[in-house]
Design a protein around this motif. Structure first.
Motif, PDB file in Angstrom:
ATOM      1  N   TYR A   1      -0.159   5.685   9.897  1.00  7.35           N
ATOM      2  CA  TYR A   1      -1.623   5.994   9.432  1.00  7.35           C
ATOM      3  C   TYR A   1      -2.520   4.851   9.864  1.00  7.35           C
ATOM      4  CZ  TYR A   1       0.526   9.043   5.847  1.00  7.35           C
ATOM      5  OH  TYR A   1       1.287  10.233   5.194  1.00  7.35           O
ATOM      6  N   GLU A   2      -2.065   3.574   9.651  1.00  9.26           N
ATOM      7  CA  GLU A   2      -3.016   2.733   9.967  1.00  9.26           C
ATOM      8  C   GLU A   2      -3.172   2.298  11.304  1.00  9.26           C
ATOM      9  OE1 GLU A   2      -2.914  -1.053   7.011  1.00  9.26           O
ATOM     10  OE2 GLU A   2      -2.098  -1.784   8.922  1.00  9.26           O
ATOM     11  N   THR A   3      -2.326   2.780  12.206  1.00  8.98           N
ATOM     12  CA  THR A   3      -2.350   2.516  13.524  1.00  8.98           C
ATOM     13  C   THR A   3      -3.006   3.782  14.453  1.00  8.98           C
ATOM     14  OG1 THR A   3      -0.032   3.228  14.087  1.00  8.98           O
ATOM     15  CG2 THR A   3      -0.430   0.593  13.913  1.00  8.98           C
ATOM     16  N   GLY A   4      -3.066   4.958  13.763  1.00  7.63           N
ATOM     17  CA  GLY A   4      -3.653   6.055  14.409  1.00  7.63           C
ATOM     18  C   GLY A   4      -2.306   6.962  14.789  1.00  7.63           C
ATOM     19  N   GLU A   5      -1.235   6.569  14.426  1.00  5.63           N
ATOM     20  CA  GLU A   5       0.070   7.441  15.163  1.00  5.63           C
ATOM     21  C   GLU A   5       0.208   8.710  14.433  1.00  5.63           C
ATOM     22  OE1 GLU A   5       3.590   5.034  15.621  1.00  5.63           O
ATOM     23  OE2 GLU A   5       2.327   3.190  15.868  1.00  5.63           O
ATOM     24  N   ARG A   6      -0.128   8.790  13.383  1.00  2.00           N
ATOM     25  CA  ARG A   6      -0.153   9.962  12.536  1.00  2.00           C
ATOM     26  C   ARG A   6      -1.690  10.098  11.717  1.00  2.00           C
ATOM     27  NH1 ARG A   6       4.884   9.928   8.554  1.00  2.00           N
ATOM     28  NH2 ARG A   6       4.242  11.901   8.001  1.00  2.00           N
ATOM     29  N   THR A   7      -1.883  11.458  11.531  1.00  2.00           N
ATOM     30  CA  THR A   7      -2.934  11.743  11.017  1.00  2.00           C
ATOM     31  C   THR A   7      -3.057  11.597   9.425  1.00  2.00           C
ATOM     32  OG1 THR A   7      -3.223  13.795  12.342  1.00  2.00           O
ATOM     33  CG2 THR A   7      -4.376  13.929  10.579  1.00  2.00           C
ATOM     34  N   VAL A   8      -4.054  10.930   8.931  1.00  7.05           N
ATOM     35  CA  VAL A   8      -4.060  10.725   7.577  1.00  7.05           C
ATOM     36  C   VAL A   8      -4.387  11.787   6.778  1.00  7.05           C
ATOM     37  CG1 VAL A   8      -4.873   8.952   5.894  1.00  7.05           C
ATOM     38  CG2 VAL A   8      -4.713   8.165   8.294  1.00  7.05           C
ATOM     39  N   PRO A   9      -3.493  12.223   5.754  1.00  8.38           N
ATOM     40  CA  PRO A   9      -4.057  13.423   5.056  1.00  8.38           C
ATOM     41  C   PRO A   9      -5.065  13.081   4.150  1.00  8.38           C
ATOM     42  CG  PRO A   9      -1.461  12.946   4.880  1.00  8.38           C
ATOM     43  CD  PRO A   9      -2.123  11.794   5.412  1.00  8.38           C
ATOM     44  N   VAL A  10      -5.548  13.977   3.840  1.00  8.86           N
ATOM     45  CA  VAL A  10      -6.866  13.960   2.888  1.00  8.86           C
ATOM     46  C   VAL A  10      -6.685  13.233   1.482  1.00  8.86           C
ATOM     47  CG1 VAL A  10      -8.675  15.080   1.620  1.00  8.86           C
ATOM     48  CG2 VAL A  10      -8.210  16.069   3.883  1.00  8.86           C
ATOM     49  N   ASN A  11      -5.523  13.715   0.911  1.00 14.62           N
ATOM     50  CA  ASN A  11      -5.179  13.233  -0.273  1.00 14.62           C
ATOM     51  C   ASN A  11      -4.712  11.741  -0.193  1.00 14.62           C
ATOM     52  OD1 ASN A  11      -2.704  14.069   0.990  1.00 14.62           O
ATOM     53  ND2 ASN A  11      -1.592  13.188  -0.979  1.00 14.62           N
TER      54      ASN A  11
ATOM     55  N   VAL B   1       1.006  -1.213  -0.106  1.00 11.52           N
ATOM     56  CA  VAL B   1      -0.072  -0.048  -0.011  1.00 11.52           C
ATOM     57  C   VAL B   1       0.890   1.146  -0.089  1.00 11.52           C
ATOM     58  CG1 VAL B   1      -1.837   1.198   1.072  1.00 11.52           C
ATOM     59  CG2 VAL B   1      -1.869  -1.305   1.186  1.00 11.52           C
ATOM     60  N   ALA B   2       1.762   1.259   0.687  1.00 11.57           N
ATOM     61  CA  ALA B   2       2.842   2.242   0.741  1.00 11.57           C
ATOM     62  C   ALA B   2       3.518   2.788  -0.604  1.00 11.57           C
ATOM     63  CB  ALA B   2       4.101   2.172   1.834  1.00 11.57           C
ATOM     64  N   ASP B   3       3.596   1.697  -1.277  1.00 10.18           N
ATOM     65  CA  ASP B   3       4.401   1.881  -2.778  1.00 10.18           C
ATOM     66  C   ASP B   3       3.308   2.575  -3.544  1.00 10.18           C
ATOM     67  OD1 ASP B   3       6.747   0.605  -2.016  1.00 10.18           O
ATOM     68  OD2 ASP B   3       6.125  -1.310  -2.900  1.00 10.18           O
TER      69      ASP B   3
ATOM     70  N   VAL C   1       4.763   6.516  -0.219  1.00 10.99           N
ATOM     71  CA  VAL C   1       5.138   7.047   1.021  1.00 10.99           C
ATOM     72  C   VAL C   1       5.815   5.941   1.703  1.00 10.99           C
ATOM     73  CG1 VAL C   1       3.239   8.441   1.588  1.00 10.99           C
ATOM     74  CG2 VAL C   1       3.049   6.119   2.171  1.00 10.99           C
ATOM     75  N   SER C   2       6.720   6.026   2.669  1.00 11.34           N
ATOM     76  CA  SER C   2       7.422   4.927   3.281  1.00 11.34           C
ATOM     77  C   SER C   2       6.621   3.873   3.801  1.00 11.34           C
ATOM     78  CB  SER C   2       8.448   5.538   4.259  1.00 11.34           C
ATOM     79  OG  SER C   2       7.866   6.176   5.544  1.00 11.34           O
ATOM     80  N   ARG C   3       6.953   2.629   4.099  1.00  9.37           N
ATOM     81  CA  ARG C   3       6.126   1.723   4.783  1.00  9.37           C
ATOM     82  C   ARG C   3       5.842   2.157   6.213  1.00  9.37           C
ATOM     83  NH1 ARG C   3       5.594  -0.456   8.815  1.00  9.37           N
ATOM     84  NH2 ARG C   3       7.625  -0.134   9.429  1.00  9.37           N
ATOM     85  N   ARG C   4       7.003   2.686   6.973  1.00 16.27           N
ATOM     86  CA  ARG C   4       6.726   3.308   8.278  1.00 16.27           C
ATOM     87  C   ARG C   4       5.672   4.361   8.306  1.00 16.27           C
ATOM     88  NH1 ARG C   4      10.842   3.898  12.672  1.00 16.27           N
ATOM     89  NH2 ARG C   4       9.858   5.457  13.976  1.00 16.27           N
TER      90      ARG C   4
END
Length: 75
Positions: A34-44, A20-22, A26-29
């Motif tokens: 995003y998937e764990t909710g540690e970072r906000t997922v950008p609208v795009n 999915v990252a590819d 974006v990087s896998r990290r």
């Protein structure tokens, strides 16, 4: 946001986070965060995920249980 939906959609395709990252360039990290909710997922990213999985952004965001995407806007 219900992050489990991102993982469920990915698992339904038997894709790894790297797959999915590819697709998102974006990087896998970053995707994992995003998937764990540690970072906000950008609208795009939400929009791109909806297109990749052929679901509505509302489904990814947990606003509906209906997976079917809305008809595209006429331009």
């Amino acid at each position: 946001m219900t992050f489990h939906r991102m993982k469920d959609l990915r698992d339904d395709r038997d894709w790894t986070q790297q797959d999915v990252a590819d697709r998102l360039s974006v990087s896998r990290r970053a995707y994992g965060a995003y998937e764990t909710g540690e970072r906000t997922v950008p609208v795009n990213v939400v929009i791109t995920l909806a297109k990749i999985y052929n679901v509505s952004t509302d489904y990814i965001l947990g606003l509906t249980d209906e997976r079917k995407p809305y008809p595209r806007a006429k331009r």
